[in-house]
Scaffold this active site. Structure first.
Site, PDB file in Angstrom:
ATOM      1  N   ALA A 150      -0.275   2.709  -2.791  1.00  9.62           N
ATOM      2  CA  ALA A 150       0.096   1.858  -1.644  1.00  9.62           C
ATOM      3  C   ALA A 150       0.343   0.440  -2.332  1.00  9.62           C
ATOM      4  O   ALA A 150      -0.194  -0.322  -2.710  1.00  9.62           O
ATOM      5  CB  ALA A 150      -1.173   1.688  -0.910  1.00  9.62           C
ATOM      6  N   ASP A 170     -14.718   4.402  -1.725  1.00 10.56           N
ATOM      7  CA  ASP A 170     -14.670   2.843  -1.575  1.00 10.56           C
ATOM      8  C   ASP A 170     -15.760   2.103  -2.067  1.00 10.56           C
ATOM      9  O   ASP A 170     -17.000   2.658  -2.066  1.00 10.56           O
ATOM     10  CB  ASP A 170     -14.831   2.902  -0.269  1.00 10.56           C
ATOM     11  CG  ASP A 170     -14.001   1.559   0.514  1.00 10.56           C
ATOM     12  OD1 ASP A 170     -12.787   1.932   1.196  1.00 10.56           O
ATOM     13  OD2 ASP A 170     -14.421   0.437   0.208  1.00 10.56           O
ATOM     14  N   GLN A 204       6.106   9.011 -19.065  1.00 13.35           N
ATOM     15  CA  GLN A 204       5.694   9.708 -20.186  1.00 13.35           C
ATOM     16  C   GLN A 204       4.804  10.752 -19.983  1.00 13.35           C
ATOM     17  O   GLN A 204       4.646  11.591 -21.131  1.00 13.35           O
ATOM     18  CB  GLN A 204       4.801   8.313 -20.902  1.00 13.35           C
ATOM     19  CG  GLN A 204       4.435   8.240 -22.238  1.00 13.35           C
ATOM     20  CD  GLN A 204       3.712   6.898 -22.546  1.00 13.35           C
ATOM     21  OE1 GLN A 204       3.968   5.951 -21.939  1.00 13.35           O
ATOM     22  NE2 GLN A 204       2.772   6.932 -23.276  1.00 13.35           N
ATOM     23  N   LYS A 246      -3.273  12.806 -13.913  1.00 12.29           N
ATOM     24  CA  LYS A 246      -2.953  13.403 -15.294  1.00 12.29           C
ATOM     25  C   LYS A 246      -3.657  14.572 -15.731  1.00 12.29           C
ATOM     26  O   LYS A 246      -3.274  15.747 -16.039  1.00 12.29           O
ATOM     27  CB  LYS A 246      -2.705  12.273 -16.466  1.00 12.29           C
ATOM     28  CG  LYS A 246      -2.264  12.851 -17.443  1.00 12.29           C
ATOM     29  CD  LYS A 246      -2.232  11.717 -18.700  1.00 12.29           C
ATOM     30  CE  LYS A 246      -2.949  12.137 -19.937  1.00 12.29           C
ATOM     31  NZ  LYS A 246      -3.197  10.943 -20.970  1.00 12.29           N
ATOM     32  N   TYR A 286      -2.566 -10.520  -6.905  1.00 12.86           N
ATOM     33  CA  TYR A 286      -2.179  -9.546  -6.130  1.00 12.86           C
ATOM     34  C   TYR A 286      -0.578  -8.963  -6.390  1.00 12.86           C
ATOM     35  O   TYR A 286      -0.438  -7.791  -6.514  1.00 12.86           O
ATOM     36  CB  TYR A 286      -2.235  -9.957  -4.461  1.00 12.86           C
ATOM     37  CG  TYR A 286      -2.316  -8.920  -3.440  1.00 12.86           C
ATOM     38  CD1 TYR A 286      -2.937  -7.751  -3.202  1.00 12.86           C
ATOM     39  CD2 TYR A 286      -0.821  -8.776  -2.737  1.00 12.86           C
ATOM     40  CE1 TYR A 286      -2.767  -6.877  -2.246  1.00 12.86           C
ATOM     41  CE2 TYR A 286      -0.610  -7.695  -1.806  1.00 12.86           C
ATOM     42  CZ  TYR A 286      -1.393  -6.808  -1.544  1.00 12.86           C
ATOM     43  OH  TYR A 286      -1.283  -5.950  -0.640  1.00 12.86           O
TER      44      TYR A 286
HETATM   45  P1  NAD Z   1      -8.338  -3.122   3.354  1.00 13.40           P
HETATM   46  O1  NAD Z   1      -8.928  -4.410   2.739  1.00 13.40           O
HETATM   47  O2  NAD Z   1      -8.924  -2.968   4.862  1.00 13.40           O
HETATM   48  O3  NAD Z   1      -8.870  -2.058   2.591  1.00 13.40           O
HETATM   49  C1  NAD Z   1      -8.921  -1.984   1.317  1.00 13.40           C
HETATM   50  C2  NAD Z   1     -10.165  -1.123   0.925  1.00 13.40           C
HETATM   51  O4  NAD Z   1     -10.179  -1.003  -0.668  1.00 13.40           O
HETATM   52  C3  NAD Z   1     -11.512  -1.485   1.593  1.00 13.40           C
HETATM   53  O5  NAD Z   1     -12.279  -0.479   2.026  1.00 13.40           O
HETATM   54  C4  NAD Z   1     -12.099  -2.144   0.257  1.00 13.40           C
HETATM   55  O6  NAD Z   1     -13.615  -1.921   0.427  1.00 13.40           O
HETATM   56  C5  NAD Z   1     -11.722  -1.219  -0.732  1.00 13.40           C
HETATM   57  N1  NAD Z   1     -11.535  -1.538  -2.372  1.00 13.40           N
HETATM   58  C6  NAD Z   1     -11.215  -2.853  -2.553  1.00 13.40           C
HETATM   59  N2  NAD Z   1     -11.723  -2.953  -4.013  1.00 13.40           N
HETATM   60  C7  NAD Z   1     -12.173  -1.747  -4.264  1.00 13.40           C
HETATM   61  C8  NAD Z   1     -12.782  -1.477  -5.559  1.00 13.40           C
HETATM   62  N3  NAD Z   1     -12.560  -1.905  -6.841  1.00 13.40           N
HETATM   63  N4  NAD Z   1     -12.957   0.008  -5.650  1.00 13.40           N
HETATM   64  C9  NAD Z   1     -12.971   0.696  -4.697  1.00 13.40           C
HETATM   65  N5  NAD Z   1     -12.559   0.360  -3.119  1.00 13.40           N
HETATM   66  C10 NAD Z   1     -12.266  -0.791  -3.120  1.00 13.40           C
HETATM   67  O7  NAD Z   1      -6.898  -3.373   3.395  1.00 13.40           O
HETATM   68  P2  NAD Z   1      -5.665  -2.274   4.018  1.00 13.40           P
HETATM   69  O8  NAD Z   1      -4.732  -3.234   4.756  1.00 13.40           O
HETATM   70  O9  NAD Z   1      -6.281  -1.124   4.554  1.00 13.40           O
HETATM   71  O10 NAD Z   1      -4.823  -2.278   2.749  1.00 13.40           O
HETATM   72  C11 NAD Z   1      -4.947  -0.836   1.945  1.00 13.40           C
HETATM   73  C12 NAD Z   1      -3.931  -0.807   0.893  1.00 13.40           C
HETATM   74  O11 NAD Z   1      -2.486  -1.031   1.413  1.00 13.40           O
HETATM   75  C13 NAD Z   1      -4.155  -1.840  -0.140  1.00 13.40           C
HETATM   76  O12 NAD Z   1      -3.748  -1.438  -1.392  1.00 13.40           O
HETATM   77  C14 NAD Z   1      -3.195  -2.866   0.037  1.00 13.40           C
HETATM   78  O13 NAD Z   1      -2.802  -3.556  -0.792  1.00 13.40           O
HETATM   79  C15 NAD Z   1      -1.911  -1.985   0.872  1.00 13.40           C
HETATM   80  N6  NAD Z   1      -1.072  -3.060   1.675  1.00 13.40           N
HETATM   81  C16 NAD Z   1      -1.525  -3.082   2.831  1.00 13.40           C
HETATM   82  C17 NAD Z   1      -0.655  -3.795   3.741  1.00 13.40           C
HETATM   83  C18 NAD Z   1      -1.048  -4.265   5.013  1.00 13.40           C
HETATM   84  O14 NAD Z   1      -0.271  -4.761   5.886  1.00 13.40           O
HETATM   85  N7  NAD Z   1      -2.161  -3.588   5.826  1.00 13.40           N
HETATM   86  C19 NAD Z   1       0.523  -4.275   3.403  1.00 13.40           C
HETATM   87  C20 NAD Z   1       0.969  -3.887   1.913  1.00 13.40           C
HETATM   88  C21 NAD Z   1       0.257  -3.175   1.130  1.00 13.40           C
HETATM   89  N1  UDP Z   2      -9.838   8.656 -16.212  1.00  8.59           N
HETATM   90  C1  UDP Z   2     -10.657   8.949 -14.915  1.00  8.59           C
HETATM   91  N2  UDP Z   2     -10.993  10.111 -14.668  1.00  8.59           N
HETATM   92  C2  UDP Z   2     -10.375  11.119 -15.231  1.00  8.59           C
HETATM   93  C3  UDP Z   2      -9.154  11.109 -16.162  1.00  8.59           C
HETATM   94  C4  UDP Z   2      -9.291   9.690 -16.685  1.00  8.59           C
HETATM   95  O1  UDP Z   2     -11.291   7.970 -14.639  1.00  8.59           O
HETATM   96  O2  UDP Z   2     -10.533  12.356 -14.761  1.00  8.59           O
HETATM   97  C5  UDP Z   2      -9.918   7.345 -16.817  1.00  8.59           C
HETATM   98  C6  UDP Z   2     -10.190   7.009 -18.352  1.00  8.59           C
HETATM   99  O3  UDP Z   2     -11.000   5.650 -18.048  1.00  8.59           O
HETATM  100  C7  UDP Z   2      -9.057   6.807 -18.947  1.00  8.59           C
HETATM  101  C8  UDP Z   2      -7.973   6.366 -18.188  1.00  8.59           C
HETATM  102  O4  UDP Z   2      -8.218   6.990 -16.652  1.00  8.59           O
HETATM  103  O5  UDP Z   2      -9.407   5.621 -19.930  1.00  8.59           O
HETATM  104  C9  UDP Z   2      -6.492   6.846 -18.451  1.00  8.59           C
HETATM  105  O6  UDP Z   2      -6.519   7.757 -18.665  1.00  8.59           O
HETATM  106  P1  UDP Z   2      -5.631   8.547 -19.787  1.00  8.59           P
HETATM  107  O7  UDP Z   2      -5.677   9.976 -20.095  1.00  8.59           O
HETATM  108  O8  UDP Z   2      -4.059   8.056 -19.415  1.00  8.59           O
HETATM  109  O9  UDP Z   2      -5.756   7.736 -21.180  1.00  8.59           O
HETATM  110  P2  UDP Z   2      -6.980   7.723 -22.196  1.00  8.59           P
HETATM  111  O10 UDP Z   2      -7.721   8.545 -21.763  1.00  8.59           O
HETATM  112  O11 UDP Z   2      -6.200   8.024 -23.531  1.00  8.59           O
HETATM  113  O12 UDP Z   2      -7.407   6.404 -21.988  1.00  8.59           O
END
Ligand code: NAD
Ligand code: UDP
Ligand code: UDP
Length: 315
Positions: free
Chosen positions: A115, A34, A163, A106, A146
């Site tokens: 999600a 996170d 793929q 992969k 979103y």
């Molecule tokens: P939330 O905002 O509480 O949790 C999201 C988490 O993702 C947070 O802990 C945040 O810090 C983390 N996060 C955000 N950007 C990030 C990044 N770039 N790198 C790493 N971590 C990152 O929301 P939630 O309700 O727990 O939702 C979780 C998932 O479920 C989301 O993908 C959301 O789209 C999906 N979802 C939730 C609902 C709902 O009603 N709760 C409905 C549909 C989909």
């Molecule tokens: N990647 C990663 N962790 C891994 C393997 C891949 O974060 O263990 C990321 C990496 O940045 C890569 C992307 O996942 O660009 C997509 O990977 P993929 O093998 O599909 O494509 P490519 O490596 O050819 O970009």
């Protein structure tokens, strides 16, 4: 035999933290990743001293190399207030985050669950929404980062499956609520409960006639786990949500009554592109996963009120 190692991205968020807890209870090694954008250490504080739990501060838009068996890709802010704060980042989380997690899956041959969301249906003309419905989404509105981000993530998941033979699962989550939602998160259940407990005005956007169907967190987590553990020939997308549809006005009245609050209802402008009706058709989840929600709205709201009451008194 080595324990299954499971990565939960967004693991410190509302849903992610409940998921981490459940996976630890099964005895799995849990990696919680996170960047704490909307998540909070408080949600996982009680897990930090567990030997099978590991916390990684990282942004999913950047590559990361880990060795895992399963990935739950939950990283992404879910509240409209937060996902609209930095819309470009929201699209990046969904697109680049999914590419990185799929690339990881992969490379290590992990199973990966996305999600996804009911938002991919947008403001729907079909009611209730079935998985076969393609949706009605504005590509350039305030919710697009979103909605389109999540739609593109689904595309990526299915293309990595076709793929690269990545073993995927896609769940479409409908409005889910419960303990560990963030008080200031902006979503309707947390807003109304916190406003009611503080005897502040309850803010209904629009006339309050728009509907949502609210699923309690425990039910949702059970559905997500069943999907991850289900047969490889059922990859989704599958709707997970509660089918009891309520208007936002009914929700406000219920919460006022259940908290015994003195709050008054006030009406504020309806945000642009706010969906008018939303309710899942869950016949696919019932058929394929034997899953259906078991917690009533009253029982779930009761537990959520108890959580926020405790938070309010601790302040
Ligand atoms: P939330 O905002 O509480 O949790 C999201 C988490 O993702 C947070 O802990 C945040 O810090 C983390 N996060 C955000 N950007 C990030 C990044 N770039 N790198 C790493 N971590 C990152 O929301 P939630 O309700 O727990 O939702 C979780 C998932 O479920 C989301 O993908 C959301 O789209 C999906 N979802 C939730 C609902 C709902 O009603 N709760 C409905 C549909 C989909
Ligand atoms: N990647 C990663 N962790 C891994 C393997 C891949 O974060 O263990 C990321 C990496 O940045 C890569 C992307 O996942 O660009 C997509 O990977 P993929 O093998 O599909 O494509 P490519 O490596 O050819 O970009
Ligand atoms: N809503 C409201 N008052 C609030 C917060 C939200 O009336 O204080 C409305 C919002 O306009 C929407 C519904 O409640 O119609 C659900 O909003 P939320 O942000 O929880 O989720 P989403 O719109 O993504 O379903």
């Amino acid at each position: 035999m080595r324990q299954k190692r499971v990565l939960v991205t967004g693991g410190a968020g509302f849903l992610g933290s409940h998921l981490c807890e459940k996976l630890l209870a099964f005895g799995y090694d849990v990696l919680c990743l996170d960047n704490f954008f909307t998540g909070n250490k408080r949600n996982i504080y009680h897990l930090l001293d567990k030997p099978n739990f590991e916390l990684i501060r990282h942004d999913v838009t950047l590559p990361i190399y880990l060795e895992v068996d399963e990935i739950f890709n939950f990283a992404c802010p879910a509240s409209p207030v937060y996902y609209q704060k930095d819309p470009i980042q929201t699209t990046k989380v969904n697109v680049l985050g999914s590419i990185n997690m799929l690339g990881l899956a992969k490379r290590v041959k992990a199973k990966i669950l996305q999600a996804s969301t009911s938002e991919i249906y947008g403001d729907p003309e079909e009611h209730p929404q079935k998985e076969t419905y393609w949706g009605r989404v504005n590509p350039i509105g305030p919710r697009s980062c979103y909605d389109e981000g999540k739609r593109c993530a689904e595309t990526l998941f299915f293309d990595y499956y076709k793929q690269n033979k990545v073993n995927i699962r896609v769940i479409r989550i409908f409005n889910t609520y419960g303990p560990r939602m963030y008080s200031e998160d902006g979503r309707v259940v947390s807003n109304f409960i916190v406003q009611a407990l503080r005897d502040e005005d309850i803010t209904i956007y629009g006339a309050g006639s728009q509907t949502r169907s609210f699923c309690y967190v425990d039910d949702l987590i059970e559905g997500a786990l069943r999907m991850m553990n289900g047969p490889d020939n059922f990859i989704g997308p599958v709707n997970l949500g509660n089918t009891v549809e309520v208007t936002i006005s009914e929700l406000a009245e219920k919460i006022i009554a259940m908290t015994g609050s003195q709050s008054k209802i006030v009406y504020m402008p309806l945000p642009e592109n706010d969906p008018i009706r939303r309710k899942p058709d869950i016949s696919l989840a019932i058929e394929k996963l034997g899953w259906r929600p078991t917690v009533s709205l009253e029982a779930g709201i009761e537990k959520t009120i108890a959580y926020f009451k405790k938070l309010e008194t601790e302040k």
